[in-house]
Design an enzyme around this catalytic site. Structure first.
Site, PDB file in Angstrom:
ATOM      1  N   ASP A  30      -0.366  -0.107   9.820  1.00 26.95           N
ATOM      2  CA  ASP A  30      -1.253   0.142  10.966  1.00 26.95           C
ATOM      3  C   ASP A  30      -0.468   0.708  12.145  1.00 26.95           C
ATOM      4  O   ASP A  30       0.718   0.410  12.313  1.00 26.95           O
ATOM      5  CB  ASP A  30      -1.947  -1.181  11.360  1.00 26.95           C
ATOM      6  CG  ASP A  30      -3.179  -0.944  12.217  1.00 26.95           C
ATOM      7  OD1 ASP A  30      -3.655   0.205  12.288  1.00 26.95           O
ATOM      8  OD2 ASP A  30      -3.662  -1.915  12.824  1.00 26.95           O
ATOM      9  N   HIS A  47      -0.542  10.167  11.267  1.00 27.47           N
ATOM     10  CA  HIS A  47      -0.769   9.897   9.841  1.00 27.47           C
ATOM     11  C   HIS A  47       0.293  10.594   8.987  1.00 27.47           C
ATOM     12  O   HIS A  47       0.769  10.052   8.001  1.00 27.47           O
ATOM     13  CB  HIS A  47      -2.174  10.342   9.437  1.00 27.47           C
ATOM     14  CG  HIS A  47      -3.262   9.540  10.089  1.00 27.47           C
ATOM     15  ND1 HIS A  47      -3.240   8.169  10.143  1.00 27.47           N
ATOM     16  CD2 HIS A  47      -4.398   9.907  10.744  1.00 27.47           C
ATOM     17  CE1 HIS A  47      -4.320   7.725  10.795  1.00 27.47           C
ATOM     18  NE2 HIS A  47      -5.028   8.767  11.176  1.00 27.47           N
ATOM     19  N   LEU A 141       9.389  -0.711 -10.228  1.00 28.44           N
ATOM     20  CA  LEU A 141       8.461  -1.159  -9.183  1.00 28.44           C
ATOM     21  C   LEU A 141       7.011  -0.891  -9.587  1.00 28.44           C
ATOM     22  O   LEU A 141       6.684   0.193 -10.064  1.00 28.44           O
ATOM     23  CB  LEU A 141       8.761  -0.381  -7.888  1.00 28.44           C
ATOM     24  CG  LEU A 141       7.762  -0.562  -6.738  1.00 28.44           C
ATOM     25  CD1 LEU A 141       7.889  -1.954  -6.124  1.00 28.44           C
ATOM     26  CD2 LEU A 141       7.951   0.516  -5.670  1.00 28.44           C
TER      27      LEU A 141
HETATM   28  C1  IPE Z   1      -6.580  -1.518   8.419  1.00 24.72           C
HETATM   29  O1  IPE Z   1      -6.324  -0.885   9.626  1.00 24.72           O
HETATM   30  C2  IPE Z   1      -6.757  -0.507   7.314  1.00 24.72           C
HETATM   31  C3  IPE Z   1      -5.544   0.213   6.918  1.00 24.72           C
HETATM   32  C4  IPE Z   1      -4.348   0.043   7.402  1.00 24.72           C
HETATM   33  C5  IPE Z   1      -5.735   1.186   5.865  1.00 24.72           C
HETATM   34  P1  IPE Z   1      -7.493  -0.523  10.654  1.00 24.72           P
HETATM   35  O2  IPE Z   1      -6.830   0.178  11.787  1.00 24.72           O
HETATM   36  O3  IPE Z   1      -8.585   0.197   9.961  1.00 24.72           O
HETATM   37  O4  IPE Z   1      -8.021  -1.970  11.070  1.00 24.72           O
HETATM   38  P2  IPE Z   1      -8.815  -2.457  12.356  1.00 24.72           P
HETATM   39  O5  IPE Z   1     -10.024  -1.569  12.512  1.00 24.72           O
HETATM   40  O6  IPE Z   1      -7.895  -2.321  13.534  1.00 24.72           O
HETATM   41  O7  IPE Z   1      -9.149  -3.892  12.071  1.00 24.72           O
HETATM   42  C1  IPE Z   2      -3.314   3.169  10.098  1.00 23.37           C
HETATM   43  O1  IPE Z   2      -3.204   3.663  11.391  1.00 23.37           O
HETATM   44  C2  IPE Z   2      -3.830   4.198   9.116  1.00 23.37           C
HETATM   45  C3  IPE Z   2      -5.200   3.946   8.649  1.00 23.37           C
HETATM   46  C4  IPE Z   2      -5.959   2.952   9.027  1.00 23.37           C
HETATM   47  C5  IPE Z   2      -5.731   4.859   7.684  1.00 23.37           C
HETATM   48  P1  IPE Z   2      -4.459   3.768  12.361  1.00 23.37           P
HETATM   49  O2  IPE Z   2      -5.107   5.106  12.170  1.00 23.37           O
HETATM   50  O3  IPE Z   2      -5.369   2.614  12.207  1.00 23.37           O
HETATM   51  O4  IPE Z   2      -3.746   3.737  13.765  1.00 23.37           O
HETATM   52  P2  IPE Z   2      -4.225   2.970  15.072  1.00 23.37           P
HETATM   53  O5  IPE Z   2      -4.494   1.562  14.681  1.00 23.37           O
HETATM   54  O6  IPE Z   2      -5.454   3.666  15.554  1.00 23.37           O
HETATM   55  O7  IPE Z   2      -3.087   3.096  16.015  1.00 23.37           O
HETATM   56 MG    MG Z   3      -5.479   0.789  13.074  1.00 26.00          MG
END
Ligand code: IPE
Ligand code: IPE
Ligand code: MG
Length: 256
Positions: A30, A47, A141
């Site tokens: 995240d 990303h 792995l």
């Molecule tokens: C969780 O992260 C999903 C992934 C890392 C793929 P999100 O960014 O979607 O989660 P919330 O919305 O903050 O809970």
């Molecule tokens: C995690 O990073 C990737 C996915 C959930 C696909 P985020 O896109 O959720 O990044 P933040 O949480 O908005 O910083």
């Molecule tokens: Mg996120």
């Protein structure tokens, strides 16, 4: 793989604690968007940098002889994001498979994908199936990618599958056990995660592995996912190794 074998591979200087290495590490990757925003960059670049972090983490897991690594790459709720961002994420996933599959295979990595398959586009489904098929027999792995994954949907699918078994007369309701449930989940046959790492400072599960994390140790790191790699993986593992896992039993008291 036996834990002893894992321990023998780890360099003593990197592994200061005596507790066992985790057999299964699961990660909620995240913070890509916030990493980009802090740099004045579009979320898409966050990303893209996140994919580099995936590469570093898989490499480190192989070097550390971690048997199972599960990565949360796209949740069933992430479809609520803007279409452009979803397109970026789908493109990155496809490119990752196309570019990295041969190398993962050469490294003896067995790739598994968990999550809802029926509703994703045909090209992605074919890529996922090709990846799992090619690497099925690999013994290094096990890399589990949670894609279009949501734990509630997974548990619901498992319940439906078992209900069908009951309806067909192959299983009695009174026979239904936790083992049946575990086996009917997408993760059937995989061990539960020993440690769950979430980056970016958020402290929630976001619908990840609800059943499987019943006794998992959680490690929350403030770093954003694009900054993750070997060093932070080792930091999280070393936190994990200080934990005392009791599984509802009593602490291991010294008898001295
Ligand atoms: C969780 O992260 C999903 C992934 C890392 C793929 P999100 O960014 O979607 O989660 P919330 O919305 O903050 O809970
Ligand atoms: C995690 O990073 C990737 C996915 C959930 C696909 P985020 O896109 O959720 O990044 P933040 O949480 O908005 O910083
Ligand atoms: Mg996120």
């Amino acid at each position: 793989m036996k834990l002893d074998a894992v321990e023998n591979k780890a360099k003593p200087s990197e592994m200061p604690h005596s507790a066992a290495m985790p057999r299964h590490v699961a990660i909620i990757m995240d913070g890509n968007g916030r990493w980009a925003a802090e740099r004045g960059l579009p979320r898409a670049l966050g990303h893209r940098s996140g994919v580099e972090a995936v590469r570093r983490t898989v490499k480190a897991a192989i070097e550390l002889s971690i048997p199972y690594l599960t990565l949360y790459s796209f949740s069933s709720e992430n479809w609520s994001r803007p279409k452009d961002e979803i397109d970026d994420l789908m493109g990155l996933m496809k490119r990752f498979i196309r570019r990295d599959l041969a190398e993962l295979h050469q490294n003896n990595v067995c790739v598994k994908v968990i999550g809802e398959r029926e509703t994703i586009d045909a090209e992605m489904r074919a890529l996922i199936e090709e990846t799992c098929e090619l690497t099925r027999g690999n013994t290094g792995l096990t890399l589990v990618i949670a894609f279009n994954y949501g734990a509630r949907a997974e548990i619901t699918r498992a319940a439906r599958r078992l209900a069908e078994e009951v309806a067909a007369g192959r299983l009695l309701p009174s026979e239904l056990s936790a083992e049946h449930m575990a086996g009917a989940l997408d993760t059937g046959g995989l061990p539960d995660p020993d440690v769950l790492i979430r980056t970016s400072g958020e402290r929630r599960l976001s619908n990840f592995l609800l059943w499987q994390c019943a006794y998992t140790e959680f490690v929350f790191l403030d770093a954003y996912w694009p900054d993750f790699g070997r060093e932070l993986l080792l930091e999280a593992i070393s936190q994990y190794r200080t934990r005392e896992r009791r599984f509802g039993g009593l602490p291991c008291l010294s008898t001295a």
